[in-house]
Each structure stands twice: as structure tokens, then as C-alpha cells.
Design an enzyme around this catalytic site. Sequence first.
Site, PDB file in Angstrom:
ATOM      1  N   CYS A  92       0.835  -1.206   0.000  1.00  0.00           N
ATOM      2  CA  CYS A  92       0.000   0.000   0.000  1.00  0.00           C
ATOM      3  C   CYS A  92       0.876   1.265   0.000  1.00  0.00           C
ATOM      4  O   CYS A  92       1.550   1.555   0.982  1.00  0.00           O
ATOM      5  CB  CYS A  92      -0.902  -0.053   1.232  1.00  0.00           C
ATOM      6  SG  CYS A  92      -1.714   1.489   1.654  1.00  0.00           S
ATOM      7  N   CYS A 133       0.162   3.809   2.712  1.00  0.00           N
ATOM      8  CA  CYS A 133       0.638   3.266   3.994  1.00  0.00           C
ATOM      9  C   CYS A 133       2.123   3.559   4.175  1.00  0.00           C
ATOM     10  O   CYS A 133       2.568   3.932   5.268  1.00  0.00           O
ATOM     11  CB  CYS A 133       0.419   1.758   4.067  1.00  0.00           C
ATOM     12  SG  CYS A 133      -1.298   1.240   4.001  1.00  0.00           S
TER      13      CYS A 133
END
Length: 101
Positions: free
Chosen positions: A31, A34
Site C-alpha cells: 500500500c 501506507c
Amino acid sequence: MSAININKNNFENEVLNSDKTVLLDFWASWCAPCRMVVPIVEEIADERRDIKVGKINVDEETELANKFSIMSIPTLVVMKNGKIVQQVSGARPKNAILEML
């Protein structure tokens, strides 16, 4: 102190039974947003001794991700006395994360 890796084995002790406010970062290695949040979360963990910061990898800890109904990542959760007091999805700048606390 750096962020703690939280899993189903240490969740109760590190999060539910914590006497400090806990900031949880639900994330995954694939991600991109993230990965933008990780250094901010680590910085907060290093700077704020009054809180506990934990990271939960949603790919490895699906049980915890389901428990928190995580639908998108990153998701940041603030817990006090074992209860959720704030939960937001999406990357946030440091000041916005600190305001959650």
C-alpha cells in the site's frame, strides 16, 4: 520508543490493557499511502512517550483487521481504556494524526 508490531497474541496486553492512549496503524507493505504514513507514525512513537504506538499488518493479522472492520488502508485508530475513540482512513499529515490524540 519505536512502534510495536501488534498481533492477535499481544493485542490484549499491549492495546486493551494499556494504561496509555494507543495509536494503531493498520497497513500493508503493498500500500503506497501506507508507506507514506509509516515514517510519520514512527516519528510520533519516538517523540511521544505518553502514548503507545502500534502497527498492524492487515495481510498478516486478518482477524484483527476484521475485528476493527478495516475496509481501506491506511486506517488509524486511537484507543483509550480499551475503547475506540477515533478512527480515520487514508493518509494523514503528522499534525492531523497528533490532533486525533
